[in-house]
Design a protein around this motif. Structure first.
Motif, PDB file in Angstrom:
ATOM      1  N   PHE A 177      -5.972   0.729   1.805  1.00 33.83           N
ATOM      2  CA  PHE A 177      -4.926  -0.292   1.686  1.00 33.83           C
ATOM      3  C   PHE A 177      -3.695   0.282   0.984  1.00 33.83           C
ATOM      4  O   PHE A 177      -2.555   0.062   1.420  1.00 33.83           O
ATOM      5  N   LEU A 178      -3.902   1.031  -0.066  1.00 32.17           N
ATOM      6  CA  LEU A 178      -2.758   1.570  -0.818  1.00 32.17           C
ATOM      7  C   LEU A 178      -1.944   2.548   0.033  1.00 32.17           C
ATOM      8  O   LEU A 178      -0.717   2.566  -0.026  1.00 32.17           O
TER       9      LEU A 178
ATOM     10  N   LEU B 283       0.111   0.448   2.458  1.00 33.08           N
ATOM     11  CA  LEU B 283       1.196  -0.215   1.747  1.00 33.08           C
ATOM     12  C   LEU B 283       2.384   0.740   1.583  1.00 33.08           C
ATOM     13  O   LEU B 283       3.523   0.398   1.836  1.00 33.08           O
TER      14      LEU B 283
ATOM     15  N   CYS C 245       2.975 -12.321  -2.331  1.00 33.41           N
ATOM     16  CA  CYS C 245       1.751 -11.524  -2.112  1.00 33.41           C
ATOM     17  C   CYS C 245       1.366 -10.787  -3.401  1.00 33.41           C
ATOM     18  O   CYS C 245       2.209 -10.189  -4.065  1.00 33.41           O
TER      19      CYS C 245
ATOM     20  N   ASN D 202      -1.290  -8.554  -3.364  1.00 36.70           N
ATOM     21  CA  ASN D 202      -2.083  -7.380  -2.941  1.00 36.70           C
ATOM     22  C   ASN D 202      -3.577  -7.540  -3.247  1.00 36.70           C
ATOM     23  O   ASN D 202      -4.225  -6.581  -3.674  1.00 36.70           O
ATOM     24  N   CYS D 203      -4.089  -8.725  -3.037  1.00 37.38           N
ATOM     25  CA  CYS D 203      -5.507  -8.961  -3.374  1.00 37.38           C
ATOM     26  C   CYS D 203      -6.449  -8.478  -2.276  1.00 37.38           C
ATOM     27  O   CYS D 203      -7.659  -8.426  -2.480  1.00 37.38           O
ATOM     28  N   MET D 204      -5.916  -8.205  -1.092  1.00 36.62           N
ATOM     29  CA  MET D 204      -6.677  -7.681   0.052  1.00 36.62           C
ATOM     30  C   MET D 204      -7.626  -8.702   0.664  1.00 36.62           C
ATOM     31  O   MET D 204      -8.445  -8.360   1.501  1.00 36.62           O
TER      32      MET D 204
ATOM     33  N   ALA E 273      -1.285  -7.900   4.895  1.00 25.91           N
ATOM     34  CA  ALA E 273      -0.474  -7.886   3.666  1.00 25.91           C
ATOM     35  C   ALA E 273       0.633  -6.849   3.749  1.00 25.91           C
ATOM     36  O   ALA E 273       1.774  -7.108   3.323  1.00 25.91           O
ATOM     37  N   ALA E 274       0.330  -5.677   4.290  1.00 29.17           N
ATOM     38  CA  ALA E 274       1.356  -4.625   4.365  1.00 29.17           C
ATOM     39  C   ALA E 274       2.494  -5.076   5.277  1.00 29.17           C
ATOM     40  O   ALA E 274       3.679  -4.851   4.970  1.00 29.17           O
TER      41      ALA E 274
ATOM     42  N   LEU F 215       4.570  -7.717   3.517  1.00 30.62           N
ATOM     43  CA  LEU F 215       5.431  -7.121   2.489  1.00 30.62           C
ATOM     44  C   LEU F 215       6.612  -6.383   3.110  1.00 30.62           C
ATOM     45  O   LEU F 215       7.722  -6.395   2.571  1.00 30.62           O
TER      46      LEU F 215
END
Ligand code: FES
Length: 265
Positions: A127-128, A131, A167, A169-171, A190-191, A194
């Motif tokens: 995820f990171l 992002l 958001c 970023n809780c995934m 989420a990405a 954002l």
């Protein structure tokens, strides 16, 4: 994805034999040095109307089994670190009350669609990475402009992107997304939300750079608009809406480039 088996039961921990009401919490355990497969462990915790699931996990860690691993920080729905699967649904455990589940049991598992590091802790690096790829920061037109310059915005300009800026970023949306579950290359809800937050920001000039990234196969076009991401978002961000906006934008850009190939995107 793991399939769990129940193999342990902790002792009921009523303090000094009193009659305090308790609730059963079934917690997924995975300690790689000890288990080859994840399993469940049951704990009895006090049933208190104003306790959330995170309180129950902290009670277990403090009083019953200090080896239980899970993430949390703010306990107020801001840091996004306490996302877990509660009775099959992805939730922020600091915002999910025990009383919602009446007499239980409550089953707590790691967020789905992510590798598990230990117990309820998931691996976040995928995820990171995603992002970072969508450049969720303000890209200036002139990167030589002084950092201390003031960039004013009207309330109307703020309103355009405010929803997507909520958001945390809780995934949780990745955990609910069936597309990400099948194809981990998908950049994910989420990405994309954002990225859209910055595209709609009047101070930003990075829309084209982001569109180049998001219009690739694993970007917006992977989404089949199931909409689960929006349903489960604890902050009402509407990532599914962001993805549809992006699709429209990408289609317009494609037509523009097709009809006027000489014009700049
Ligand atoms: Fe920070 Fe739940 S602990 S969002």
């Amino acid at each position: 994805m793991f399939s769990f088996r129940t193999n342990q039961h902790s002792r009921v921990n009523n303090t000094k034999g009193n009659m305090a009401e308790t609730i059963t919490i079934e917690v997924a355990r995975y300690r790689p040095e000890q288990e080859t497969n994840p399993c469940f462990q049951e704990f009895q915790v006090p049933f208190t109307q104003d306790w959330v699931v995170l309180d129950a996990l902290n009670y277990i860690k403090d009083k019953l089994d200090g080896s239980l691993s899970f993430r949390w920080s703010c306990r107020m729905g801001v840091c996004g670190s306490c996302g877990m699967t509660v009775n099959g649904e992805p939730k922020l455990t600091c915002a999910t009350f025990l009383s919602h589940y009446q007499k239980g049991p409550i089953r707590v598992e790691p967020l789905k669609n992510f590798p598990v590091v230990r117990d309820l802790v998931i691996e976040m690096s995928d995820f990171l990475d995603k992002l970072q790829r969508v450049k969720p920061w303000i890209i200036e037109e002139d990167d030589t402009a002084p950092m201390e310059a003031e960039y004013l915005q009207t309330p109307e300009q703020l309103d355009k992107y405010k929803q997507f800026s909520m958001c945390i970023n809780c995934m949780i949306c990745y955990s609910a997304c069936p597309v990400y579950g099948l194809d981990s290359d998908f950049i994910g809800p989420a990405a994309i939300a954002l990225a859209q937050r910055y595209n709609l920001d009047s101070r930003d000039h990075g829309k084209e750079e982001r569109l180049d990234i998001l219009s690739q196969h694993e970007g917006i076009w992977d989404c089949t608009f199931v909409g689960e991401c929006t349903k489960v978002c604890p902050k009402n961000v509407d990532p599914a809406g962001a993805i549809q906006q992006y699709k429209l934008e990408a289609t317009k850009e494609w037509f523009k480039a097709f009809l006027k190939p000489w014009s700049k995107k």
